[in-house]
Design a protein around this motif. Structure first.
Motif, PDB file in Angstrom:
ATOM      1  N   VAL A 200       0.844  -1.198   0.000  1.00  0.00           N
ATOM      2  CA  VAL A 200       0.000   0.000   0.000  1.00  0.00           C
ATOM      3  C   VAL A 200       0.878   1.246   0.000  1.00  0.00           C
ATOM      4  O   VAL A 200       1.829   1.354   0.786  1.00  0.00           O
ATOM      5  CB  VAL A 200      -0.928   0.018   1.233  1.00  0.00           C
ATOM      6  CG1 VAL A 200      -1.747   1.308   1.271  1.00  0.00           C
ATOM      7  CG2 VAL A 200      -1.850  -1.188   1.210  1.00  0.00           C
ATOM      8  N   LEU A 201       0.569   2.175  -0.896  1.00  0.00           N
ATOM      9  CA  LEU A 201       1.240   3.469  -0.940  1.00  0.00           C
ATOM     10  C   LEU A 201       0.351   4.478  -0.227  1.00  0.00           C
ATOM     11  O   LEU A 201      -0.751   4.771  -0.679  1.00  0.00           O
ATOM     12  CB  LEU A 201       1.458   3.906  -2.390  1.00  0.00           C
ATOM     13  CG  LEU A 201       2.050   5.303  -2.587  1.00  0.00           C
ATOM     14  CD1 LEU A 201       3.488   5.362  -2.075  1.00  0.00           C
ATOM     15  CD2 LEU A 201       1.976   5.704  -4.058  1.00  0.00           C
ATOM     16  N   ASN A 202       0.805   4.992   0.893  1.00  0.00           N
ATOM     17  CA  ASN A 202       0.022   5.950   1.679  1.00  0.00           C
ATOM     18  C   ASN A 202       0.470   7.367   1.361  1.00  0.00           C
ATOM     19  O   ASN A 202       1.590   7.772   1.685  1.00  0.00           O
ATOM     20  CB  ASN A 202       0.183   5.667   3.179  1.00  0.00           C
ATOM     21  CG  ASN A 202      -0.515   4.393   3.598  1.00  0.00           C
ATOM     22  OD1 ASN A 202      -1.737   4.303   3.540  1.00  0.00           O
ATOM     23  ND2 ASN A 202       0.254   3.398   4.014  1.00  0.00           N
ATOM     24  N   ASP A 203      -0.402   8.102   0.690  1.00  0.00           N
ATOM     25  CA  ASP A 203      -0.120   9.488   0.334  1.00  0.00           C
ATOM     26  C   ASP A 203      -0.707  10.396   1.408  1.00  0.00           C
ATOM     27  O   ASP A 203      -1.903  10.691   1.407  1.00  0.00           O
ATOM     28  CB  ASP A 203      -0.716   9.808  -1.038  1.00  0.00           C
ATOM     29  CG  ASP A 203      -0.400  11.225  -1.498  1.00  0.00           C
ATOM     30  OD1 ASP A 203       0.311  11.948  -0.767  1.00  0.00           O
ATOM     31  OD2 ASP A 203      -0.855  11.607  -2.595  1.00  0.00           O
ATOM     32  N   ARG A 204       0.140  10.821   2.324  1.00  0.00           N
ATOM     33  CA  ARG A 204      -0.281  11.736   3.401  1.00  0.00           C
ATOM     34  C   ARG A 204       0.262  13.144   3.169  1.00  0.00           C
ATOM     35  O   ARG A 204       0.175  13.990   4.047  1.00  0.00           O
ATOM     36  CB  ARG A 204       0.206  11.211   4.756  1.00  0.00           C
ATOM     37  CG  ARG A 204      -0.336   9.835   5.131  1.00  0.00           C
ATOM     38  CD  ARG A 204       0.070   9.460   6.538  1.00  0.00           C
ATOM     39  NE  ARG A 204      -0.463   8.159   6.935  1.00  0.00           N
ATOM     40  CZ  ARG A 204       0.171   7.004   6.770  1.00  0.00           C
ATOM     41  NH1 ARG A 204       1.386   7.005   6.221  1.00  0.00           N
ATOM     42  NH2 ARG A 204      -0.371   5.870   7.138  1.00  0.00           N
ATOM     43  N   GLU A 205       0.808  13.362   2.000  1.00  0.00           N
ATOM     44  CA  GLU A 205       1.420  14.646   1.690  1.00  0.00           C
ATOM     45  C   GLU A 205       0.362  15.699   1.366  1.00  0.00           C
ATOM     46  O   GLU A 205      -0.742  15.359   0.918  1.00  0.00           O
ATOM     47  CB  GLU A 205       2.367  14.499   0.493  1.00  0.00           C
ATOM     48  CG  GLU A 205       3.543  13.561   0.717  1.00  0.00           C
ATOM     49  CD  GLU A 205       4.619  14.191   1.585  1.00  0.00           C
ATOM     50  OE1 GLU A 205       4.537  15.412   1.845  1.00  0.00           O
ATOM     51  OE2 GLU A 205       5.531  13.455   1.996  1.00  0.00           O
TER      52      GLU A 205
ATOM     53  N   ARG B 256      -8.227   4.380  -1.556  1.00  0.00           N
ATOM     54  CA  ARG B 256      -9.135   4.554  -0.419  1.00  0.00           C
ATOM     55  C   ARG B 256      -8.850   5.916   0.201  1.00  0.00           C
ATOM     56  O   ARG B 256      -7.920   6.043   1.005  1.00  0.00           O
ATOM     57  CB  ARG B 256      -8.925   3.451   0.622  1.00  0.00           C
ATOM     58  CG  ARG B 256      -9.416   2.084   0.198  1.00  0.00           C
ATOM     59  CD  ARG B 256      -9.391   1.107   1.373  1.00  0.00           C
ATOM     60  NE  ARG B 256     -10.244   1.566   2.443  1.00  0.00           N
ATOM     61  CZ  ARG B 256     -11.563   1.337   2.516  1.00  0.00           C
ATOM     62  NH1 ARG B 256     -12.149   0.634   1.583  1.00  0.00           N
ATOM     63  NH2 ARG B 256     -12.270   1.796   3.500  1.00  0.00           N
ATOM     64  N   PRO B 257      -9.621   6.945  -0.176  1.00  0.00           N
ATOM     65  CA  PRO B 257      -9.430   8.257   0.447  1.00  0.00           C
ATOM     66  C   PRO B 257      -9.945   8.232   1.891  1.00  0.00           C
ATOM     67  O   PRO B 257     -11.032   7.709   2.168  1.00  0.00           O
ATOM     68  CB  PRO B 257     -10.278   9.199  -0.414  1.00  0.00           C
ATOM     69  CG  PRO B 257     -10.661   8.405  -1.619  1.00  0.00           C
ATOM     70  CD  PRO B 257     -10.642   6.975  -1.221  1.00  0.00           C
ATOM     71  N   THR B 258      -9.163   8.775   2.786  1.00  0.00           N
ATOM     72  CA  THR B 258      -9.578   8.973   4.170  1.00  0.00           C
ATOM     73  C   THR B 258      -9.250  10.416   4.545  1.00  0.00           C
ATOM     74  O   THR B 258      -8.671  11.154   3.750  1.00  0.00           O
ATOM     75  CB  THR B 258      -8.850   8.012   5.118  1.00  0.00           C
ATOM     76  OG1 THR B 258      -7.431   8.205   4.988  1.00  0.00           O
ATOM     77  CG2 THR B 258      -9.180   6.558   4.793  1.00  0.00           C
TER      78      THR B 258
ATOM     79  N   ALA C  82      -4.851   6.094   0.363  1.00  0.00           N
ATOM     80  CA  ALA C  82      -4.081   4.855   0.306  1.00  0.00           C
ATOM     81  C   ALA C  82      -4.310   4.200  -1.045  1.00  0.00           C
ATOM     82  O   ALA C  82      -5.454   3.967  -1.445  1.00  0.00           O
ATOM     83  CB  ALA C  82      -4.491   3.918   1.437  1.00  0.00           C
ATOM     84  N   TYR C  83      -3.217   3.908  -1.752  1.00  0.00           N
ATOM     85  CA  TYR C  83      -3.296   3.271  -3.072  1.00  0.00           C
ATOM     86  C   TYR C  83      -2.778   1.840  -2.969  1.00  0.00           C
ATOM     87  O   TYR C  83      -1.793   1.568  -2.275  1.00  0.00           O
ATOM     88  CB  TYR C  83      -2.438   4.026  -4.091  1.00  0.00           C
ATOM     89  CG  TYR C  83      -2.885   5.436  -4.363  1.00  0.00           C
ATOM     90  CD1 TYR C  83      -3.867   5.722  -5.311  1.00  0.00           C
ATOM     91  CD2 TYR C  83      -2.315   6.510  -3.681  1.00  0.00           C
ATOM     92  CE1 TYR C  83      -4.269   7.023  -5.566  1.00  0.00           C
ATOM     93  CE2 TYR C  83      -2.701   7.822  -3.928  1.00  0.00           C
ATOM     94  CZ  TYR C  83      -3.679   8.070  -4.871  1.00  0.00           C
ATOM     95  OH  TYR C  83      -4.076   9.366  -5.119  1.00  0.00           O
TER      96      TYR C  83
END
Length: 260
Positions: free
Chosen positions: A83-88, A209-211, A216-217
């Motif tokens: 999972v790639l978590n984009d928190r930027e 999955r937008p949160t 999260a991709y």
């Protein structure tokens, strides 16, 4: 460097989106890099990883917003679950770039209406960042399919009348070809609360999955089974009846009623 991954697919979609917003042809970008058009398109498809030089030239050429955040995403490996978590900062804008680059989309939601289906009044009421590119609102893509839990349309936004207007908007979209499906809200949710988006990108399928505060991709096909199982519980006729009943109920509700 070659090879498609969740990272290269997402970053490639962002680079393509940035080029298109600058209204540049692929030939212009390829010339700036000194590569062929096919190699440039491979970068945008995510089947070729952008080198630091490629990245710096293209983002400078496009005057990309959020370039440092996108560079950190390019250098970030997926976690142990892939999972790639984009928190930027700017994660909603990057999700919008992926949505714009997808040839087909399946969007399942259990809590709020997806951004492409929202009226401005609904969007204001729920205060959800839209997954759209900057500029004028874009109509829902004909290649998209939206699977919604029935409990979403039974809720209001800030008033029942506002939700009635939103539901009439959904009916108009359905009449003009947008594929909207309503899952009967009688059983347990088929996924955790929120959105699940299946994006058929040129380099391969990615699930997002937008949160709150992140996206999260993943490339796990397990999410496809979730959406397919939900679709099996829907029908076009049942969807239209559910939308009409909910719109009528909200329209007839007292004006002071609030449901969010």
């Amino acid at each position: 460097m070659t090879g498609s991954s969740v990272v290269t697919r997402v970053v490639g979609a962002c680079l393509r989106d940035a080029r298109e917003r600058r209204m540049m042809w692929p030939e212009q970008s390829a010339d700036a890099l000194g590569i062929t058009v096919l190699a440039l398109l491979a970068l945008e498809e995510g089947t070729r990883r952008a080198t630091p030089h490629d990245f710096d030239v293209l983002t400078g050429l496009y005057r990309c917003p959020g370039t440092p955040a996108l560079r950190r995403l390019l250098d970030q490996p997926p976690d142990t679950h892939g999972v790639l978590n984009d928190r930027e900062p700017g994660h909603a804008r990057r999700l919008g770039a992926c949505v714009a680059s997808a040839g087909h989309i399946r969007w399942q939601s259990t809590t709020l209406l997806p951004g492409p289906l929202q009226t401005p009044h609904y969007a204001l009421a729920v205060a959800e960042p839209p997954a759209n590119r900057p500029g004028a609102p874009q109509p829902p893509a004909r290649s998209a399919q939206y699977v919604l839990d029935q409990r979403i349309i039974q809720r209001g936004s800030k008033t029942a009348r506002l939700m009635a207007g939103q539901l009439h908007h959904l009916l108009q979209l359905a009449d003009t070809g947008t594929d909207i499906r309503i899952i009967p809200g009688t059983g347990p949710l088929t996924q955790p609360a929120g959105h699940l988006i299946e994006l058929h990108l040129p380099g391969g399928t990615v699930w997002a999955r937008p949160t709150e505060g992140a996206v999260a991709y993943s490339t796990s096909a397990l999410f496809a089974d979730t959406i397919t199982a939900s679709l099996a519980r829907t029908s076009t006729a049942g969807t239209r009846e559910a939308l009409k009943r909910a719109a009528s109920a909200h329209h007839d509700a007292p004006a002071e009623r609030t449901t969010l």
